[in-house]
Enzyme design. Sequence first.
Site, PDB file in Angstrom:
ATOM      1  N   LYS A   1      -4.353   8.785   4.787  1.00  0.00           N
ATOM      2  CA  LYS A   1      -4.006   9.777   3.773  1.00  0.00           C
ATOM      3  C   LYS A   1      -4.788  11.081   3.974  1.00  0.00           C
ATOM      4  CE  LYS A   1      -1.402   6.716   1.822  1.00  0.00           C
ATOM      5  NZ  LYS A   1       0.053   6.811   1.965  1.00  0.00           N
TER       6      LYS A   1
ATOM      7  N   ARG B   1      -7.188   3.652  -3.947  1.00  0.00           N
ATOM      8  CA  ARG B   1      -7.522   5.049  -3.770  1.00  0.00           C
ATOM      9  C   ARG B   1      -7.992   5.630  -5.101  1.00  0.00           C
ATOM     10  NH1 ARG B   1      -3.491   7.712  -3.761  1.00  0.00           N
ATOM     11  NH2 ARG B   1      -1.762   6.262  -3.628  1.00  0.00           N
TER      12      ARG B   1
HETATM   13  C1  OXD Z   1      -0.408   4.537  -0.475  1.00  0.00           C
HETATM   14  C2  OXD Z   1      -0.586   3.766   0.760  1.00  0.00           C
HETATM   15  O1  OXD Z   1      -1.187   4.384  -1.404  1.00  0.00           O
HETATM   16  O2  OXD Z   1       0.241   3.882   1.653  1.00  0.00           O
HETATM   17  O3  OXD Z   1       0.553   5.319  -0.526  1.00  0.00           O
HETATM   18  O4  OXD Z   1      -1.596   3.054   0.873  1.00  0.00           O
HETATM   19 MN    MN Z   2       1.627   5.461   1.283  1.00  0.00          MN
END
Ligand code: OXD
Ligand code: MN
Length: 639
Positions: A261, A103
Site C-alpha cells: 500500500k 492497517r
Molecule cells: C487492503 C489489502 O487492505 O489489500 O486493501 O490488504
Molecule cells: Mn487491497
Amino acid sequence: MISTVLRTRTRLEAFYSFGHYAKLSARCLSVTHGDIERLPAEAKKFIEESASLCKPENIHICDGSVKESKHMIGLLLKQGTLSPLTKYENCWLARTNPADVARVESKTFICTNNKEDTIPTPKTGIKGTLGNWISPNDMEAAVNERFPSCMQGRTMYVIPYSMGPIGSSLSKIGIQLTDSPYVVESMRIMTRMGEGVMKQLEKDNTFVQCLHSVGRPADGRIEMPSWPCDPERTIILHKPDQNMIVSYGSGYGGNSLLGKKCFALRIGSTIAKREGWLAEHMLILGITNPKGEKKYIAAAFPSACGKTNLAMMTPTLPGYKVECVGDDIAWMKFDSNGQLRAINPENGFFGVAPGTTIETNPIAMATIFRNTIFTNVGSVSDGGVYWEGMESSLVPAIKVTDWLGKPWTRVRNENPAAHPNSRFCTPAKQCPIIDPAWEDPEGVPISAILFGGRRPTGVPLVYEANSWTHGVFVGSSMRSEATAAAEHKGKVIMHDPFAMRPFFGYNFGHYLKHWLSMENRGTVPKIFHVNWFRKGNDGKFLWPGFGENSRVLDWIIRRIDNEDCAIDSPIGKLPKNEAFRLDGLHTQIKLNELFKVDRDFWLEEVAAIEKYFEEQVGGDLPNEIANELKLLKQRIDKM
Ligand code: OXD
Ligand code: MN
C-alpha cells in the site's frame, strides 16, 4: 536557517535528529550477511544513516535465496512468531499481538510542505476523510521520538526489491530496511527480491527508501516477544517528493510490507501523477470468450469486497476462461500506440482468509496450501488451518485453536476462530490460472475498467458509464459497506472513491484531474460499475455472484466490442433485458429488482454525493466532475 541546513543534508538526515545523527562509514557497520559494497552509493548512505539512527546489532543484506528463507523461518520458529502447519508443504502460521491486526488509517500520514498538495480542504467544522497530512517538521519530530535505538539488539535486514517484473519499464525498485524477519519472509513472497534486483540497481540506482521498525514501546516493555510492536506509537509516514516511506510500530500487512500500500499505491500514485500514468487499487484479469478472443479488465473494489475472488473466478458460462494477472494493485500506462497497458507490481497474494472456500474461490484454495504464511487464522490439531467458511472441514475429533491461541469450538464460541482480517500470503506463480502474460514486461492491454463495492440497496448489478468523464465521476462517487481490512467498526456505507480512499498519495481533487487528463494521452477504455451485493426486500442477495459473475463480464466484453446490447438509463447504460445471459442458471433471478433504478434511492444517492464533495473536496473538485453530478441529478429528476 533550518532550510540552509536541510539543503546541505541528505534525505534521511533531514528527518533524523541532528543530535542523534552521526555519520558512519560502511566499514563501521557490522554487516553479517551480504556485500554492502555492491549497493549504489545512495543506498549505502540510506543504510548508514538508518543504522546510525536505529542502532541495530548487525546488518543482513537479503539475497532472497531459499537458504536465506530457511534461516529466517528457523529464527521465526525460535522466536515463537511462526509455528509449523505440518499438514501442508512449507506453510507457517503467525499469531500477532491482538493490538496489531490491521492497517491503521488514522496513523498513516503523507508529508508535503503544503497541506493542499496532500488533502483537499474540508468544509469548516468537518473532519477530512481523504487522508492525513503531516508537516515536514512534525514528521521529523515523529521520527525522532520513535526511531533512535529502536533496533537495539536486533538485526536490520536490507531488502532490495522490485515492484513489477525486474527490468520492465513499468517496474520500480525499493529498498526496505526492517527489524522483522517476518517482514523479510513476507516480502520474499510479495515482491521480487535477489540477484536480479541487485543487477537492476547497478544499472539504475533510483529506488524508493523504505524504513520500517516494529518498534520498542517507550517503557521498553515488549508485551508479546513473539510479535514485538508498539501499537500506542504506530505511525506510517510517506514523503512523496523524496520517494520515502518511514513506518514504525506495526508488523502487520500494509503497515509493514511497505511495497504494497505504501509504495505501490501511495508513493506510486504520486510518481504516476508526475510521470503520466496510474497506480490503482485494482485487480487485473484476462477473460477469453468461447470464440477464443481474450480481453483484459482492471477492477477497483474496496478492501475485502471480493477482488481476489473475481481475479480467480471460475466462470459458469460455458466456453469462458478467466486468468489472473493480479488481485490488488495495477500500474497502468499508455504505450506508444496509445494502448493502456497494466502490470501487477506484486509477486504474491496477501488475501483475506475468512470466506475463502472451495465453493467461493476453489482457485485460491488450490494456490495457498504450499509455501504460504498464514497470519491470525485458526489452527487445527491435524496441522492445518481453519477460518470462517471452512465449517464443512470440521469433524469432532479435530480440535480448533483460535487466532488468539485459545481452544475454540463452534457451538461454544461466538467469536470467530480466525480474525476477520486474517490473511494468507502466497506466491502468485502458484495460482493454477495465473495468466501466461502476468510477468510480461510490456504489461497487458486493458479494455475495461470496473468500479464496484458492497451496495445492499439501490445500485444495479452492472451499468456502463456514458463517457470517460462520466466514468471518472462514477469512480469518484463510489460507496461501499466498511470492511475488516481497516480499523472501522460496523456495517456503515462509506464513501471510498476509486477504492483508493486509504491509499491516495496526494490531493483527491488533483487525482481526479489527473484521471480526467488520461483521455488526452491515449485510447481510454470503457468504464463500468458493478455490484454483486444488492439484496431484495427479503434481505437475501438478488445475485448469486462468484462464477455467475461471468455473465456480467460477458455483457461487459460484448459492450467493449460495441454490441447493441445496452439501453440508456439515468445513471448510465444498462443491459437490455434479453441481452443479459441467464441461460443455464438454475436459480430464479428477479431481473427487475436487480437492475431497478429507483428515483427516490438515486435522489438520496445524489444528495449524499453532493454533500460528500462539498464537505470533503470543496474547491478542489474539478468542474467536469461537478458537472457530471449536476447532469445525473437532472436525469434522475426527470424520471
Ligand atoms: C487492503 C489489502 O487492505 O489489500 O486493501 O490488504
Ligand atoms: Mn487491497
